[in-house]
Motif scaffolding. Structure first.
Motif, PDB file in Angstrom:
ATOM      1  N   ARG A 155       0.832  -1.212   0.000  1.00  0.00           N
ATOM      2  CA  ARG A 155       0.000   0.000   0.000  1.00  0.00           C
ATOM      3  C   ARG A 155       0.863   1.256   0.000  1.00  0.00           C
ATOM      4  NH1 ARG A 155      -2.788  -3.019   3.775  1.00  0.00           N
ATOM      5  NH2 ARG A 155      -4.718  -3.855   2.935  1.00  0.00           N
TER       6      ARG A 155
ATOM      7  N   GLN B 246       2.596   1.889  -3.332  1.00  0.00           N
ATOM      8  CA  GLN B 246       1.693   2.425  -4.346  1.00  0.00           C
ATOM      9  C   GLN B 246       1.432   3.914  -4.171  1.00  0.00           C
ATOM     10  OE1 GLN B 246       0.721   0.718  -7.095  1.00  0.00           O
ATOM     11  NE2 GLN B 246       2.182  -0.715  -6.219  1.00  0.00           N
TER      12      GLN B 246
ATOM     13  N   ASP C  37       7.720   3.693  -8.108  1.00  0.00           N
ATOM     14  CA  ASP C  37       7.112   3.277  -9.376  1.00  0.00           C
ATOM     15  C   ASP C  37       8.124   2.487 -10.193  1.00  0.00           C
ATOM     16  OD1 ASP C  37       4.747   4.521  -8.759  1.00  0.00           O
ATOM     17  OD2 ASP C  37       5.036   6.213 -10.129  1.00  0.00           O
TER      18      ASP C  37
ATOM     19  N   GLY D 268      -0.805  -4.097  -6.256  1.00  0.00           N
ATOM     20  CA  GLY D 268       0.315  -3.779  -7.136  1.00  0.00           C
ATOM     21  C   GLY D 268       1.423  -4.798  -7.234  1.00  0.00           C
TER      22      GLY D 268
END
Length: 122
Positions: free
Chosen positions: A68, A71, A77, A100
């Protein structure tokens, strides 16, 4: 060197097996055994690992909590995350991907398969 892998796993035997197999595959490995310590490491790192192998059931912040936070932070990223966990229920797998994760491996696992999946992601 193939890259730097962060292994976040609280079971010492599993982290040793993963480290050994990853080092044979020419990866640099950092092992952390707690979700909160994982965050401290990532926040202080000048250079992020190329990928993370993340257990779900950890002391401190659990693996889903780590995902979490990843993300919500642009800095992470593109860093692949493979969940490696004993939680193999369909809802857990779906939650991992929804949060993710790039892959989801249920324990027990083959260390060679983990390396193959990691190689594919990298």
């Amino acid at each position: 060197m193939s890259g730097h892998i962060l292994v976040v796993e609280d079971d010492e035997q599993i982290s040793e097996i993963l480290s050994y197999r990853l080092e044979i595959a020419d990866y640099e490995v950092t092992v952390i055994d707690d979700g909160d310590d994982c965050w401290a490491y990532l926040e202080e790192a000048d250079e992020l690992p190329d990928a993370m192998l993340l257990d779900v059931m950890l002391p401190g912040t659990d693996g889903f909590g780590v995902l979490r936070r990843l993300q919500r932070t642009d800095r992470y990223d593109g860093m692949p995350v493979i969940l490696i966990t004993g939680r193999g229920l369909e809802d857990d797998v779906i939650q991992g991907f929804d949060l993710g994760a790039d892959d989801y491996i249920v324990k027990p696992f083959s260390p060679s398969e983990v390396v193959a999946r990691l190689n594919r992601l990298l």
